[in-house]
Design a protein around this motif. Structure first.
Motif, mmCIF file in Angstrom:
data_model
loop_
_atom_site.group_PDB
_atom_site.id
_atom_site.type_symbol
_atom_site.label_atom_id
_atom_site.label_comp_id
_atom_site.label_asym_id
_atom_site.label_seq_id
_atom_site.Cartn_x
_atom_site.Cartn_y
_atom_site.Cartn_z
ATOM 1 N N ARG A 94 20.451 4.098 -67.716
ATOM 2 C CA ARG A 94 20.189 4.094 -69.156
ATOM 3 C C ARG A 94 19.380 2.877 -69.588
ATOM 4 N N LEU A 95 19.276 1.897 -68.719
ATOM 5 C CA LEU A 95 18.511 0.692 -69.048
ATOM 6 C C LEU A 95 17.014 0.851 -68.818
ATOM 7 N N LEU A 96 16.600 1.905 -68.132
ATOM 8 C CA LEU A 96 15.194 2.040 -67.765
ATOM 9 C C LEU A 96 14.241 2.085 -68.969
ATOM 10 N N PRO A 97 14.582 2.778 -70.065
ATOM 11 C CA PRO A 97 13.682 2.729 -71.228
ATOM 12 C C PRO A 97 13.521 1.312 -71.783
ATOM 13 N N VAL A 98 14.597 0.529 -71.750
ATOM 14 C CA VAL A 98 14.528 -0.852 -72.234
ATOM 15 C C VAL A 98 13.672 -1.696 -71.291
ATOM 16 N N ILE A 99 13.858 -1.497 -69.989
ATOM 17 C CA ILE A 99 13.071 -2.242 -69.000
ATOM 18 C C ILE A 99 11.588 -1.938 -69.170
ATOM 19 N N ALA A 100 11.254 -0.647 -69.345
ATOM 20 C CA ALA A 100 9.852 -0.266 -69.515
ATOM 21 C C ALA A 100 9.264 -0.867 -70.787
ATOM 22 N N ALA A 101 10.029 -0.820 -71.873
ATOM 23 C CA ALA A 101 9.540 -1.378 -73.136
ATOM 24 C C ALA A 101 9.280 -2.876 -73.004
ATOM 25 N N MET A 102 10.156 -3.580 -72.311
ATOM 26 C CA MET A 102 9.974 -5.020 -72.119
ATOM 27 C C MET A 102 8.780 -5.307 -71.210
ATOM 28 N N MET A 103 8.579 -4.490 -70.181
ATOM 29 C CA MET A 103 7.408 -4.651 -69.307
ATOM 30 C C MET A 103 6.120 -4.515 -70.110
ATOM 31 N N ASN A 104 6.071 -3.477 -70.951
ATOM 32 C CA ASN A 104 4.872 -3.232 -71.749
ATOM 33 C C ASN A 104 4.622 -4.364 -72.745
ATOM 34 N N LEU A 105 5.690 -4.825 -73.383
ATOM 35 C CA LEU A 105 5.558 -5.899 -74.369
ATOM 36 C C LEU A 105 5.133 -7.206 -73.707
ATOM 37 N N ARG A 106 5.785 -7.536 -72.598
ATOM 38 C CA ARG A 106 5.439 -8.773 -71.882
ATOM 39 C C ARG A 106 3.979 -8.751 -71.435
ATOM 40 N N SER A 107 3.550 -7.607 -70.912
ATOM 41 C CA SER A 107 2.170 -7.475 -70.439
ATOM 42 C C SER A 107 1.177 -7.618 -71.582
ATOM 43 N N ARG A 108 1.534 -7.054 -72.724
ATOM 44 C CA ARG A 108 0.624 -7.093 -73.874
ATOM 45 C C ARG A 108 0.396 -8.539 -74.339
ATOM 46 N N PHE A 109 1.440 -9.350 -74.291
ATOM 47 C CA PHE A 109 1.310 -10.732 -74.767
ATOM 48 C C PHE A 109 0.765 -11.672 -73.694
ATOM 49 N N SER A 110 1.132 -11.430 -72.441
ATOM 50 C CA SER A 110 0.779 -12.368 -71.371
ATOM 51 C C SER A 110 -0.558 -12.060 -70.704
ATOM 52 N N GLY A 111 -0.975 -10.784 -70.755
ATOM 53 C CA GLY A 111 -2.165 -10.396 -70.009
ATOM 54 C C GLY A 111 -1.909 -10.231 -68.527
ATOM 55 N N ILE A 112 -0.640 -10.229 -68.127
ATOM 56 C CA ILE A 112 -0.255 -10.019 -66.733
ATOM 57 C C ILE A 112 0.168 -8.562 -66.561
ATOM 58 N N VAL A 113 -0.342 -7.933 -65.522
ATOM 59 C CA VAL A 113 -0.157 -6.495 -65.320
ATOM 60 C C VAL A 113 0.558 -6.258 -63.999
ATOM 61 N N THR A 114 1.475 -5.300 -63.966
ATOM 62 C CA THR A 114 2.109 -4.902 -62.714
ATOM 63 C C THR A 114 1.441 -3.638 -62.185
ATOM 64 N N GLY A 115 1.552 -3.438 -60.881
ATOM 65 C CA GLY A 115 0.920 -2.281 -60.271
ATOM 66 C C GLY A 115 1.425 -0.964 -60.813
ATOM 67 N N ASP A 116 2.676 -0.923 -61.268
ATOM 68 C CA ASP A 116 3.241 0.310 -61.826
ATOM 69 C C ASP A 116 2.520 0.756 -63.094
ATOM 70 N N GLN A 117 1.764 -0.141 -63.712
ATOM 71 C CA GLN A 117 1.066 0.181 -64.956
ATOM 72 C C GLN A 117 -0.333 0.743 -64.730
#
Length: 225
Positions: free
Chosen positions: A118-141
């Motif tokens: 059940r945490l996966l939607p929260v994890i994804a949202a945080m990944m997207n938000l962090r990437s948007r602010f930091s400019g750091i991208v993970t391969g999953d994106q």
């Protein structure tokens, strides 16, 4: 816009049916598809016979495989797509629109993580938000980049982990990434198998160590324990 899609694979039989379907859709849409195999010993080898696929054998390791695939790619833009990540129907048009912007040379999609926790939607949202602010991208994106720029920054570093983070740092010196809100869907098997909270804490810990200078080879050993 011409688009090459580079897919690193290693024993991906679990995802083979859906991966083949995605490859066929990309080929039918006019994309060049390069599959870089790291020494599969399972049914993944069937990808070599998929119509329209350019197949190559590469040194095992996601960075090595993607660099080898990029060398074979001939289009002006390369999309690096993990074997367990699936594109939205609008992906090609979205990338074309993103790369048409002034100064745009790379970017990524938002991500949804498919799995049981059940945490996966929260994890994804945080990944997207962090990437948007930091400019750091993970391969999953699902990173996409102009081929000439990818070559100029030296491609993915030859390391066992954090290759996507290091590429982001190199590319960020050229420009901020284009952050597409369209979502790719990636497998949550890592979080489901190892536990969502445990995996989150491990990845935060490894990223901190990496920023503090710990060699990627040492981090890879800790990641695989």
């Amino acid at each position: 816009m011409q688009l090459s899609v580079v897919i690193p694979v290693l024993n991906e039989a679990e995802h083979l049916a859906r991966l083949c379907q995605q490859i066929r859709s990309l080929v039918n849409a006019g994309c060049e598809v390069v599959v870089a195999d790291g020494g599969s010993s399972d049914a993944s080898l069937a990808l070599a016979t998929e119509p329209g696929v350019r197949w190559l054998s590469a040194t095992r390791g996601r960075a090595s495989q993607m660099n080898a695939g990029a060398t074979m790619a001939s289009s002006e833009v390369i999309l690096f797509l993990h074997a367990d990540t699936y594109l939205p129907d609008t992906a090609i048009a979205d990338i074309a629109s993103a790369m048409a912007g002034p100064g745009a040379c790379w970017g990524r999609f938002d991500v949804v993580i498919a799995g049981r926790s059940r945490l996966l939607p929260v994890i994804a949202a945080m990944m997207n938000l962090r990437s948007r602010f930091s400019g750091i991208v993970t391969g999953d994106q699902a990173v996409f980049v102009r081929r000439d720029v990818f070559s100029q920054v030296g491609g993915f570093p030859q390391q066992d982990l954090m290759e996507d983070i290091e590429l982001s740092l190199r590319l960020r010196k050229r420009s901020r990434p284009v952050n597409l809100r369209t979502k790719v869907v990636t497998s949550g098997r890592r979080w489901d198998d190892n536990g969502a909270c445990k995996t989150i804490l491990l990845m935060w810990h490894l990223r901190l160590l990496y920023r503090l200078g710990t060699p990627a080879a040492e981090l890879a050993k800790r990641y695989r324990r």
